[in-house]
Write a protein that holds these residues in place. Structure first.
Motif, PDB file in Angstrom:
ATOM      1  N   ARG A  59      37.911  31.910   0.777  1.00 45.54           N
ATOM      2  CA  ARG A  59      37.426  32.571  -0.433  1.00 45.54           C
ATOM      3  C   ARG A  59      35.894  32.551  -0.459  1.00 45.54           C
ATOM      4  O   ARG A  59      35.260  33.506  -0.913  1.00 45.54           O
ATOM      5  N   ALA A  60      35.295  31.475   0.044  1.00 46.52           N
ATOM      6  CA  ALA A  60      33.823  31.407   0.121  1.00 46.52           C
ATOM      7  C   ALA A  60      33.290  32.594   0.920  1.00 46.52           C
ATOM      8  O   ALA A  60      32.333  33.262   0.512  1.00 46.52           O
ATOM      9  N   HIS A  61      33.921  32.889   2.064  1.00 49.77           N
ATOM     10  CA  HIS A  61      33.495  34.030   2.891  1.00 49.77           C
ATOM     11  C   HIS A  61      33.525  35.321   2.070  1.00 49.77           C
ATOM     12  O   HIS A  61      32.627  36.147   2.154  1.00 49.77           O
ATOM     13  N   ARG A  62      34.589  35.483   1.268  1.00 47.99           N
ATOM     14  CA  ARG A  62      34.730  36.738   0.510  1.00 47.99           C
ATOM     15  C   ARG A  62      33.726  36.818  -0.646  1.00 47.99           C
ATOM     16  O   ARG A  62      33.307  37.908  -1.030  1.00 47.99           O
ATOM     17  N   ILE A  63      33.329  35.664  -1.186  1.00 45.60           N
ATOM     18  CA  ILE A  63      32.309  35.677  -2.248  1.00 45.60           C
ATOM     19  C   ILE A  63      30.952  36.050  -1.648  1.00 45.60           C
ATOM     20  O   ILE A  63      30.216  36.863  -2.207  1.00 45.60           O
ATOM     21  N   TYR A  64      30.628  35.483  -0.483  1.00 41.97           N
ATOM     22  CA  TYR A  64      29.364  35.864   0.179  1.00 41.97           C
ATOM     23  C   TYR A  64      29.315  37.366   0.425  1.00 41.97           C
ATOM     24  O   TYR A  64      28.271  37.997   0.295  1.00 41.97           O
ATOM     25  N   ALA A  65      30.460  37.947   0.795  1.00 39.99           N
ATOM     26  CA  ALA A  65      30.475  39.374   1.129  1.00 39.99           C
ATOM     27  C   ALA A  65      30.519  40.258  -0.112  1.00 39.99           C
ATOM     28  O   ALA A  65      30.008  41.372  -0.104  1.00 39.99           O
ATOM     29  N   MET A  91      21.974  35.437   2.850  1.00 38.47           N
ATOM     30  CA  MET A  91      21.086  36.469   3.408  1.00 38.47           C
ATOM     31  C   MET A  91      21.750  37.175   4.581  1.00 38.47           C
ATOM     32  O   MET A  91      21.671  38.395   4.707  1.00 38.47           O
ATOM     33  N   HIS A  92      22.433  36.380   5.424  1.00 39.89           N
ATOM     34  CA  HIS A  92      23.077  36.957   6.606  1.00 39.89           C
ATOM     35  C   HIS A  92      24.205  37.919   6.215  1.00 39.89           C
ATOM     36  O   HIS A  92      24.556  38.820   6.966  1.00 39.89           O
ATOM     37  N   TYR A  93      24.766  37.721   5.019  1.00 35.52           N
ATOM     38  CA  TYR A  93      25.841  38.584   4.522  1.00 35.52           C
ATOM     39  C   TYR A  93      25.312  39.658   3.569  1.00 35.52           C
ATOM     40  O   TYR A  93      26.076  40.328   2.880  1.00 35.52           O
ATOM     41  N   ASN A 146      17.206  41.135   4.685  1.00 34.47           N
ATOM     42  CA  ASN A 146      17.829  39.820   4.806  1.00 34.47           C
ATOM     43  C   ASN A 146      18.816  39.765   5.956  1.00 34.47           C
ATOM     44  O   ASN A 146      18.903  38.773   6.673  1.00 34.47           O
ATOM     45  N   MET A 147      19.554  40.840   6.148  1.00 40.75           N
ATOM     46  CA  MET A 147      20.521  40.858   7.249  1.00 40.75           C
ATOM     47  C   MET A 147      19.823  40.876   8.598  1.00 40.75           C
ATOM     48  O   MET A 147      20.366  40.407   9.597  1.00 40.75           O
ATOM     49  N   ASP A 169      28.120  45.614   9.064  1.00 45.30           N
ATOM     50  CA  ASP A 169      26.867  45.114   9.639  1.00 45.30           C
ATOM     51  C   ASP A 169      25.706  45.809   8.911  1.00 45.30           C
ATOM     52  O   ASP A 169      25.920  46.498   7.917  1.00 45.30           O
ATOM     53  N   ILE A 170      24.518  45.654   9.448  1.00 52.05           N
ATOM     54  CA  ILE A 170      23.333  46.163   8.750  1.00 52.05           C
ATOM     55  C   ILE A 170      23.358  47.693   8.572  1.00 52.05           C
ATOM     56  O   ILE A 170      22.785  48.225   7.634  1.00 52.05           O
TER      57      ILE A 170
END
Length: 493
Positions: free
Chosen positions: A376-382, A404-406, A470-471, A282-283
């Motif tokens: 995989r999309a989730h892991r790229i965002y992170a 931004m949320h990630y 951003n977070m 998290d932030i």
């Protein structure tokens, strides 16, 4: 002396959503996400919500089995008096009532959209059946909220064929998710399938190019309010470049047009609870955990494992609309010993081949995943440091919001929702959410990438502050739902 005002409870409003797709039942694009997330958010804000959808054969068994039969009737439809069966199947979930319009003849195809020859009659039927079903269930909403061209005839049916029913007091909102698709076909076909009076087939309502009718155009004429999915896009579609042939019509109706940005679903996109990630965060701990996610991503994709690389993600349909021609042109200038690029998506074979070629040319530093892989999309965002969204046009765009949320910095072109949600970095005030460029040129995209990269390597302290800023930014549906609510209340005062 200061006055204190207690916030008054919001007046309750009832809303019927009418559209052609909705996650998790059937989804081909962003419309499906909105039809799912917005009603859910409105239900939490003292709204009574029904979502009316076609009962396609492709809806998964697990949902089909939970539907309850609410009733059925025959409905007049065609100019020659031909009538059709309308069945209503209901499913209640998460505070929202889903009513599926059942008709074997129209909805047995595997896909929601097949081709215009079949789709035009299907949605002529669906628009009228949705209103008839509301009447049959004796449910009169304050607002009927129609989405895209598939529901474009609803406002016209309502005013022309239901004006002596209780529904006549409902107000209509029409939302444009993507102006490119409008439901255009020859007038004779529409006259037969709708039995609407001749006078609605005029140049101000349905008619385009003398011989064709345009479902979306007709809906916009008859709606009480028109929304689209960002403020900038609402302005852009009134210009010839973005207007897809309807710019003059939209300028004429601009008094009832406004933009409301979409949100993202925090239940699905939440780095603190996301099971798909190597390391949740998290932030408070993003700076350390982002490194772990980056290393895990490099390992998963066979890239050189190196903390000091600047990793750029691109998650997109591989089409011209998404600015892939610009990306394609500059990859050789982007690739240096400090940079890695990760691409995920499918689309135009020319881009698929070109990105495969680049993967070979820059082995270990560029990975092209020519596929659609949600986890995989989730892991790229992170795991990425920055995300590219260089679109030609982008009504709203969700990838930059998720990024931004990630805690991933967006690099975007200033168009549509991208311009509304990403404030360019300002070195004087150390403010902003990402890096932007305006004209659609590859040199300007390269410049934006280089500014982001330089910032990352020479001013990491401020870059990290941007990540946290951003977070902290609220990109949830709650925000958007409030604005829709206000619009409903305003229309039904």
């Amino acid at each position: 002396m200061e006055e204190y005002h207690e916030e008054l409870p919001q007046p309750r409003r009832s809303v019927a959503f009418i559209g052609s797709e909705c996650y998790p039942f059937v989804k081909t694009g962003g419309l499906g996400d909105v039809m799912y997330a917005l009603p859910k958010a409105l239900a939490k804000q003292n709204c009574d919500v029904k979502v009316i959808l076609p009962r396609y054969a492709c809806i998964p068994e697990e949902y089909q089995n939970k539907m309850i039969y609410r009733g059925s009737f025959d409905m007049d439809l065609c100019a020659d008096g031909k009538s059709y069966y309308v069945g209503i199947m209901e499913y209640v979930w998460d505070g929202v009532v889903y009513d599926f319009i059942d008709n074997q003849e129209f909805f047995t195809e595997g896909n929601p959209y097949t081709n215009l020859v079949d789709d035009i009659p299907k949605f002529c039927y669906f628009g009228k059946a949705a209103l008839a079903a509301l009447n049959y269930m004796n449910w009169t909403p304050d607002v009927i909220h129609c989405h895209d061209w598939q529901a474009g005839l609803v406002p016209i049916y309502l005013r022309e064929m239901f004006n002596d029913t209780p529904l006549s007091r409902s107000k209509v909102v029409m939302t444009i998710h993507n102006l490119r698709f409008q439901g255009v076909y020859n007038i004779e076909t529409f006259k037969y399938w709708t039995n609407l009076p001749d006078y609605v087939f005029n140049k101000d309502t349905l008619t385009v190019k003398w011989l064709d009718a345009n479902m979306l155009k007709g809906g916009l004429t008859y709606a009480n309010a028109i929304t689209t999915v960002s403020n900038t896009y609402a302005g852009e579609i009134q210009t010839e470049f973005y207007g897809e042939g309807l710019d003059a019509h939209l300028r004429y109706h601009s008094g009832k047009l406004r933009g409301i940005v979409n949100g993202i679903d925090y239940d699905i996109w939440n780095s603190a609870t996301d099971d798909k990630l190597a390391s949740k965060y998290d932030i408070t701990n993003v700076l350390d955990k982002k490194k772990e996610n980056k290393r895990a991503l490099q390992e998963e994709l066979g890239l050189e494992q190196d903390d000091h690389k600047f990793v750029i993600g691109l998650i997109s349909r591989l089409t011209d609309q998404k600015g892939l021609d610009l990306v394609n042109e500059i990859i050789p200038q982007v690739m240096d010993e400090h940079t890695q690029v990760v691409i995920l998506g499918t689309g135009d074979p020319a881009y698929e081949d070109s990105f495969r070629y680049y993967e070979n040319a820059y082995k270990g530093n560029l990975c092209s995943n020519i596929m659609y892989d949600e986890s995989r999309a989730h892991r790229i965002y992170a795991g990425a440091d920055a995300l590219l969204v260089p679109s030609q046009f982008e009504p709203c765009g969700l990838t930059q919001l998720i990024a931004m949320h990630y805690g991933t910095v967006p690099i975007v072109r200033e168009t549509g929702g991208l311009k509304d949600t990403v404030e360019p970095y300002d070195v004087n005030y150390n403010s902003g959410n990402g890096f932007t460029f305006d004209r659609y040129e590859s040199g300007l995209l390269l410049d934006a990438i280089n500014r982001a990269k330089t910032f990352y390597f020479t001013n990491r302290w401020c870059f990290d502050e941007m990540v946290q800023r951003n977070m902290a930014k609220d990109v949830s549906w709650e925000n958007s739902a409030k604005q829709y609510r206000e619009l409903y209340v305003e229309l039904t005062k």
